[in-house]
Motif scaffolding. Sequence first.
Motif, PDB file in Angstrom:
ATOM      1  N   ILE A  21       1.006  -1.119  -0.046  1.00 26.89           N
ATOM      2  CA  ILE A  21      -0.084   0.049   0.152  1.00 26.89           C
ATOM      3  C   ILE A  21       1.031   1.267  -0.157  1.00 26.89           C
ATOM      4  O   ILE A  21       1.736   1.186   0.954  1.00 26.89           O
ATOM      5  CB  ILE A  21      -0.963  -0.044   1.290  1.00 26.89           C
ATOM      6  CG1 ILE A  21      -1.915  -1.272   1.342  1.00 26.89           C
ATOM      7  CG2 ILE A  21      -1.505   1.321   1.344  1.00 26.89           C
ATOM      8  CD1 ILE A  21      -2.779  -1.151   2.333  1.00 26.89           C
ATOM      9  N   PHE A  22       0.637   2.010  -1.118  1.00 26.58           N
ATOM     10  CA  PHE A  22       1.580   3.499  -1.095  1.00 26.58           C
ATOM     11  C   PHE A  22       0.482   4.437  -0.721  1.00 26.58           C
ATOM     12  O   PHE A  22      -0.498   4.743  -1.478  1.00 26.58           O
ATOM     13  CB  PHE A  22       2.047   3.292  -2.324  1.00 26.58           C
ATOM     14  CG  PHE A  22       3.058   2.657  -2.735  1.00 26.58           C
ATOM     15  CD1 PHE A  22       4.408   2.764  -2.684  1.00 26.58           C
ATOM     16  CD2 PHE A  22       2.643   1.234  -3.332  1.00 26.58           C
ATOM     17  CE1 PHE A  22       5.461   1.894  -3.076  1.00 26.58           C
ATOM     18  CE2 PHE A  22       3.747   0.386  -3.577  1.00 26.58           C
ATOM     19  CZ  PHE A  22       5.063   0.842  -3.377  1.00 26.58           C
ATOM     20  N   ARG A  23       0.802   5.153   0.430  1.00 31.51           N
ATOM     21  CA  ARG A  23      -0.036   6.340   0.908  1.00 31.51           C
ATOM     22  C   ARG A  23       0.752   7.627   0.454  1.00 31.51           C
ATOM     23  O   ARG A  23       1.777   7.905   0.671  1.00 31.51           O
ATOM     24  CB  ARG A  23      -0.062   6.303   2.443  1.00 31.51           C
ATOM     25  CG  ARG A  23      -0.679   7.427   3.024  1.00 31.51           C
ATOM     26  CD  ARG A  23      -1.153   7.320   4.291  1.00 31.51           C
ATOM     27  NE  ARG A  23      -2.348   6.106   4.441  1.00 31.51           N
ATOM     28  CZ  ARG A  23      -2.702   5.944   5.813  1.00 31.51           C
ATOM     29  NH1 ARG A  23      -2.292   6.650   6.810  1.00 31.51           N
ATOM     30  NH2 ARG A  23      -3.668   5.139   5.783  1.00 31.51           N
ATOM     31  N   PHE A  24      -0.133   8.510  -0.269  1.00 33.69           N
ATOM     32  CA  PHE A  24       0.405   9.741  -0.677  1.00 33.69           C
ATOM     33  C   PHE A  24      -0.411  10.672   0.028  1.00 33.69           C
ATOM     34  O   PHE A  24      -1.694  10.868   0.457  1.00 33.69           O
ATOM     35  CB  PHE A  24       0.178  10.044  -2.083  1.00 33.69           C
ATOM     36  CG  PHE A  24       1.109   8.875  -3.257  1.00 33.69           C
ATOM     37  CD1 PHE A  24       2.410   9.504  -3.396  1.00 33.69           C
ATOM     38  CD2 PHE A  24       0.726   7.643  -3.226  1.00 33.69           C
ATOM     39  CE1 PHE A  24       3.252   8.880  -4.265  1.00 33.69           C
ATOM     40  CE2 PHE A  24       1.849   7.099  -4.078  1.00 33.69           C
ATOM     41  CZ  PHE A  24       3.038   7.570  -4.517  1.00 33.69           C
ATOM     42  N   ALA A  25       0.334  11.950   0.395  1.00 32.99           N
ATOM     43  CA  ALA A  25      -0.333  13.101   1.253  1.00 32.99           C
ATOM     44  C   ALA A  25      -1.206  13.785   0.248  1.00 32.99           C
ATOM     45  O   ALA A  25      -0.854  14.212  -0.871  1.00 32.99           O
ATOM     46  CB  ALA A  25       0.700  13.788   1.874  1.00 32.99           C
ATOM     47  N   LEU A  26      -2.329  14.274   0.703  1.00 34.96           N
ATOM     48  CA  LEU A  26      -3.117  15.284  -0.095  1.00 34.96           C
ATOM     49  C   LEU A  26      -3.150  16.694   0.667  1.00 34.96           C
ATOM     50  O   LEU A  26      -2.638  16.721   1.770  1.00 34.96           O
ATOM     51  CB  LEU A  26      -4.451  14.814   0.059  1.00 34.96           C
ATOM     52  CG  LEU A  26      -4.815  13.591  -0.738  1.00 34.96           C
ATOM     53  CD1 LEU A  26      -6.283  13.107  -0.622  1.00 34.96           C
ATOM     54  CD2 LEU A  26      -4.337  13.538  -2.170  1.00 34.96           C
ATOM     55  N   PRO A  27      -3.209  17.565  -0.195  1.00 28.64           N
ATOM     56  CA  PRO A  27      -3.163  18.999   0.540  1.00 28.64           C
ATOM     57  C   PRO A  27      -4.041  19.128   1.631  1.00 28.64           C
ATOM     58  O   PRO A  27      -5.219  18.541   1.605  1.00 28.64           O
ATOM     59  CB  PRO A  27      -3.752  20.222  -0.606  1.00 28.64           C
ATOM     60  CG  PRO A  27      -3.576  19.259  -1.786  1.00 28.64           C
ATOM     61  CD  PRO A  27      -3.641  17.830  -1.637  1.00 28.64           C
ATOM     62  N   GLU A  28      -3.881  19.999   2.547  1.00 30.12           N
ATOM     63  CA  GLU A  28      -4.658  20.099   4.088  1.00 30.12           C
ATOM     64  C   GLU A  28      -5.987  20.425   3.643  1.00 30.12           C
ATOM     65  O   GLU A  28      -6.289  21.181   2.742  1.00 30.12           O
ATOM     66  CB  GLU A  28      -4.023  21.204   4.684  1.00 30.12           C
ATOM     67  CG  GLU A  28      -4.771  21.200   6.153  1.00 30.12           C
ATOM     68  CD  GLU A  28      -4.164  22.414   6.960  1.00 30.12           C
ATOM     69  OE1 GLU A  28      -4.581  22.560   8.101  1.00 30.12           O
ATOM     70  OE2 GLU A  28      -3.112  23.085   6.579  1.00 30.12           O
ATOM     71  N   GLY A  29      -6.940  19.593   4.161  1.00 30.90           N
ATOM     72  CA  GLY A  29      -8.203  19.868   4.021  1.00 30.90           C
ATOM     73  C   GLY A  29      -8.948  19.292   2.857  1.00 30.90           C
ATOM     74  O   GLY A  29     -10.029  19.184   2.371  1.00 30.90           O
ATOM     75  N   HIS A  30      -8.100  18.519   2.008  1.00 26.26           N
ATOM     76  CA  HIS A  30      -8.563  17.796   0.725  1.00 26.26           C
ATOM     77  C   HIS A  30      -8.746  16.362   0.656  1.00 26.26           C
ATOM     78  O   HIS A  30      -7.976  15.894   1.625  1.00 26.26           O
ATOM     79  CB  HIS A  30      -7.555  18.289  -0.456  1.00 26.26           C
ATOM     80  CG  HIS A  30      -7.534  19.594  -1.043  1.00 26.26           C
ATOM     81  ND1 HIS A  30      -7.265  20.632  -0.175  1.00 26.26           N
ATOM     82  CD2 HIS A  30      -8.167  20.175  -2.045  1.00 26.26           C
ATOM     83  CE1 HIS A  30      -7.315  21.741  -0.801  1.00 26.26           C
ATOM     84  NE2 HIS A  30      -7.855  21.541  -1.898  1.00 26.26           N
ATOM     85  N   ALA A  31      -9.693  15.917   0.280  1.00 27.59           N
ATOM     86  CA  ALA A  31      -9.912  14.661  -0.235  1.00 27.59           C
ATOM     87  C   ALA A  31      -9.483  14.004  -1.588  1.00 27.59           C
ATOM     88  O   ALA A  31      -9.449  14.860  -2.458  1.00 27.59           O
ATOM     89  CB  ALA A  31     -11.183  14.132   0.316  1.00 27.59           C
ATOM     90  N   SER A  32      -9.787  12.919  -1.753  1.00 25.66           N
ATOM     91  CA  SER A  32      -9.315  12.346  -3.348  1.00 25.66           C
ATOM     92  C   SER A  32     -10.628  12.857  -3.986  1.00 25.66           C
ATOM     93  O   SER A  32     -10.471  13.113  -5.287  1.00 25.66           O
ATOM     94  CB  SER A  32      -9.314  10.813  -3.410  1.00 25.66           C
ATOM     95  OG  SER A  32     -10.363  10.254  -2.970  1.00 25.66           O
ATOM     96  N   GLY A  33     -11.711  12.643  -3.419  1.00 28.55           N
ATOM     97  CA  GLY A  33     -12.980  13.053  -4.262  1.00 28.55           C
ATOM     98  C   GLY A  33     -13.244  12.249  -5.553  1.00 28.55           C
ATOM     99  O   GLY A  33     -14.164  12.741  -6.477  1.00 28.55           O
ATOM    100  N   LEU A  34     -12.666  10.855  -5.459  1.00 25.76           N
ATOM    101  CA  LEU A  34     -12.832   9.996  -6.711  1.00 25.76           C
ATOM    102  C   LEU A  34     -14.226   9.514  -6.573  1.00 25.76           C
ATOM    103  O   LEU A  34     -14.264   8.729  -5.710  1.00 25.76           O
ATOM    104  CB  LEU A  34     -11.665   9.258  -6.805  1.00 25.76           C
ATOM    105  CG  LEU A  34     -10.533  10.031  -6.995  1.00 25.76           C
ATOM    106  CD1 LEU A  34      -9.199   9.084  -7.061  1.00 25.76           C
ATOM    107  CD2 LEU A  34     -10.338  10.829  -8.107  1.00 25.76           C
ATOM    108  N   PRO A  35     -15.185   9.471  -7.522  1.00 25.91           N
ATOM    109  CA  PRO A  35     -16.339   8.793  -7.426  1.00 25.91           C
ATOM    110  C   PRO A  35     -16.201   7.325  -7.625  1.00 25.91           C
ATOM    111  O   PRO A  35     -15.058   6.702  -8.211  1.00 25.91           O
ATOM    112  CB  PRO A  35     -17.116   9.521  -8.619  1.00 25.91           C
ATOM    113  CG  PRO A  35     -16.012   9.791  -9.565  1.00 25.91           C
ATOM    114  CD  PRO A  35     -15.092  10.317  -8.814  1.00 25.91           C
TER     115      PRO A  35
END
Length: 335
Positions: A104-118
């Motif tokens: 499993i590769f975990r990548f950081a997202l900008p603060e307060g953001h989610a992937s939002g992928l449907p």
Amino acid sequence: MTGAIRAAAYNNTYRMAQKQSLGGLRQYSSQVEVKKSGGSKILVAALVGAGVIGGLVYNKSETKVVPVVEEVKKQTAPASAFNPSGFVSLKLLEVQPVSHNTSIFRFALPEGHASGLPVASCVVAKHTPAEGKPIIRPYTPVSEEETVGHVDFIIKKYDNGALTPTIHNMKPGDSLEFKGPIPKYNWEQDQKANVGMIAGGTGITPMLQIIRRVFHEKSDDKKTKISLIFANQTEEDILLKDELDKIAKEHPDRFKVVYAVDKAPENWSGVTGYVTKEVVEANLPSPKEADSIIFVCGPPPMVKSIAGPRTMKSQGELEGVLKELGYSQEKVFKF
């Protein structure tokens, strides 16, 4: 932690995601639940006070009635970190092995953001070597679309692969570029009552998106039945087995999983060898089943033998085992 991801690890960390920082976090985001905040409750109360009747809110500016749940979701959903029009660079946070060649590769997202992928969609990853053309490959996240702060991918290393050796050589702090979402099957608009799935290896990832969506505790989908045939080389290669078994145990009348391995151990109770017509016929919805669909995802040779080849942009003609059994083009979707 090695081998298949343990259900206990999921359960122990499921409710800690909002309390711990990412730095020392070892939970799997695929099981993280984003809890409703107090702000959400305040917003609901405000909407009620603004004029909610029978679960609807009147929007004066647009002169239309909007469901409260949709209005709340629209105003509280975290911003998506991905851009379908261009690549974004994400830093690798950590790597968690789950088998001898998959992590499993975990990548950081900008603060307060989610992937939002449907559900169900993927992204494409891009690596530009010092010499040569950029290498671009698709990957499906296994973390939920509303998970804030990070996104997880399960990626298997292929020694002769174009991009996976590079990804598996990455260290925390290294960056990789992503673009998306790349829409696949729109589950929200085209849900089915009877679903059959045939997955091979990391081809389980888009299936997992749909399985989790259907059986999530907050889901309002209480009628869909899913049957999964999951093929791998060995028992040790079966990804997320504990989680799949747990869902099958909790929903025995709605979820069934059948494991198939090329090299079976002693006392193996699953299928040994390839996924044949007999295996499909015995375990998946029939071609005549109403309101049904068969999803297929895995290595290209497997997909070809089961349903015919496909490309990134085309489903291709239905061929192989499913055509021989009488399934129609409209009832089969290849990820």
